[in-house]
Scaffold this motif. Structure first.
Motif, PDB file in Angstrom:
ATOM      1  N   SER A 239      -5.122  -6.249  -9.453  1.00 46.82           N
ATOM      2  CA  SER A 239      -6.034  -7.338  -9.089  1.00 46.82           C
ATOM      3  C   SER A 239      -5.808  -8.593  -9.924  1.00 46.82           C
ATOM      4  CB  SER A 239      -7.483  -6.865  -9.236  1.00 46.82           C
ATOM      5  OG  SER A 239      -8.360  -7.904  -8.904  1.00 46.82           O
TER       6      SER A 239
ATOM      7  N   GLU B  98       1.145   6.614  -6.844  1.00 49.58           N
ATOM      8  CA  GLU B  98      -0.202   7.050  -7.173  1.00 49.58           C
ATOM      9  C   GLU B  98      -0.960   6.002  -7.976  1.00 49.58           C
ATOM     10  OE1 GLU B  98       0.077  10.983  -8.856  1.00 49.58           O
ATOM     11  OE2 GLU B  98       0.866  11.822  -6.994  1.00 49.58           O
ATOM     12  N   GLU B  99      -0.873   4.780  -7.498  1.00 48.13           N
ATOM     13  CA  GLU B  99      -1.594   3.664  -8.103  1.00 48.13           C
ATOM     14  C   GLU B  99      -2.555   3.093  -7.077  1.00 48.13           C
ATOM     15  OE1 GLU B  99       1.683   1.157  -9.325  1.00 48.13           O
ATOM     16  OE2 GLU B  99       1.581   1.964 -11.351  1.00 48.13           O
ATOM     17  N   LYS B 100      -3.445   2.216  -7.558  1.00 44.71           N
ATOM     18  CA  LYS B 100      -4.421   1.574  -6.680  1.00 44.71           C
ATOM     19  C   LYS B 100      -4.173   0.074  -6.666  1.00 44.71           C
ATOM     20  CE  LYS B 100      -7.616   2.902  -9.275  1.00 44.71           C
ATOM     21  NZ  LYS B 100      -8.723   3.180 -10.099  1.00 44.71           N
ATOM     22  N   LEU B 101      -4.548  -0.551  -5.575  1.00 42.70           N
ATOM     23  CA  LEU B 101      -4.426  -1.998  -5.467  1.00 42.70           C
ATOM     24  C   LEU B 101      -5.222  -2.692  -6.570  1.00 42.70           C
ATOM     25  CD1 LEU B 101      -3.338  -4.439  -3.943  1.00 42.70           C
ATOM     26  CD2 LEU B 101      -5.308  -4.275  -2.411  1.00 42.70           C
ATOM     27  N   SER B 102      -6.364  -2.136  -6.898  1.00 46.84           N
ATOM     28  CA  SER B 102      -7.193  -2.747  -7.940  1.00 46.84           C
ATOM     29  C   SER B 102      -6.488  -2.782  -9.298  1.00 46.84           C
ATOM     30  CB  SER B 102      -8.542  -2.044  -8.050  1.00 46.84           C
ATOM     31  OG  SER B 102      -8.362  -0.678  -8.357  1.00 46.84           O
ATOM     32  N   ASP B 103      -5.478  -1.912  -9.480  1.00 45.12           N
ATOM     33  CA  ASP B 103      -4.700  -1.946 -10.720  1.00 45.12           C
ATOM     34  C   ASP B 103      -3.954  -3.273 -10.864  1.00 45.12           C
ATOM     35  OD1 ASP B 103      -5.481   0.683 -11.232  1.00 45.12           O
ATOM     36  OD2 ASP B 103      -3.616   1.540 -10.436  1.00 45.12           O
TER      37      ASP B 103
ATOM     38  N   LEU C 195       2.290   1.719  -3.497  1.00 44.58           N
ATOM     39  CA  LEU C 195       1.239   2.131  -4.432  1.00 44.58           C
ATOM     40  C   LEU C 195       0.860   3.596  -4.199  1.00 44.58           C
ATOM     41  CD1 LEU C 195      -1.001  -1.064  -4.531  1.00 44.58           C
ATOM     42  CD2 LEU C 195       0.714  -0.307  -6.203  1.00 44.58           C
ATOM     43  N   ASP C 196       0.840   4.028  -2.953  1.00 44.32           N
ATOM     44  CA  ASP C 196       0.581   5.443  -2.663  1.00 44.32           C
ATOM     45  C   ASP C 196       1.676   6.320  -3.259  1.00 44.32           C
ATOM     46  OD1 ASP C 196      -1.765   4.921  -1.313  1.00 44.32           O
ATOM     47  OD2 ASP C 196      -0.917   5.184   0.695  1.00 44.32           O
TER      48      ASP C 196
ATOM     49  N   ALA D  67       0.832  -1.208   0.000  1.00 43.74           N
ATOM     50  CA  ALA D  67       0.000   0.000   0.000  1.00 43.74           C
ATOM     51  C   ALA D  67       0.865   1.256   0.000  1.00 43.74           C
ATOM     52  CB  ALA D  67      -0.932  -0.008   1.216  1.00 43.74           C
TER      53      ALA D  67
END
Length: 151
Positions: free
Chosen positions: A139, A132-137, A128-129, A125
């Protein structure tokens, strides 16, 4: 955090957020000494140093040096992976292997492993922060099965 700091966090088993919290506040250990160890370990690998030379450069005994070198190799395996999902997967794998080598016999042992896996998730996390990405990227990559990982 830069690459050397991430590697240092891995080597010395600090969470990325915890390591980052220690940066820039005059803490010589985090700002200078641990990244300096990374530079020394990288140079030793690149130049093929023997254990004695590396131990001397790190100002550690050979047993401590061997542990640092093993941790460095794991750190490189995790940090230099271009895919965050694979990086996470490798950290989880190292955590599970370590827990198994130490023994998973009690509820306390299992809780220690669960805590390490939570740290793996927290570090993912954090990265990713930063990016500037999301975990869902990730998945799809995180759901890959063993056979799919080889392709």
């Amino acid at each position: 955090m830069n690459r050397k700091q991430l590697i240092a966090a891995e080597i010395y088993r600090y969470s990325y957020a915890n390591y980052a919290d220690h940066l820039g506040i005059g803490n010589v250990r985090f700002d200078k000494l641990m990244p300096q160890d990374v530079v020394i370990l990288e140079q030793a690998v690149n130049e093929g140093w023997d254990k004695a030379k590396l131990a001397n450069a790190l100002d550690r005994d050979e047993e401590q040096t061997a542990i640092l070198m093993e941790n460095y190799q794991h750190a490189i395996d995790v940090i230099d992976t271009p895919d965050r999902a694979e990086s996470f997967r490798r950290r989880v794998r190292y955590s599970v292997k370590y827990a198994l080598s130490e023994g998973l016999k009690t509820d306390e042992d299992i809780e220690k492993l669960v805590m390490q896996l939570c740290y793996c998730a927290a570090d993912l996390a954090y990265l990713l922060d930063l990016e500037e990405e999301k975990l869902s990227d990730y998945s799809k990559e995180l759901r890959k099965e063993v056979g799919d990982l080889e392709n």
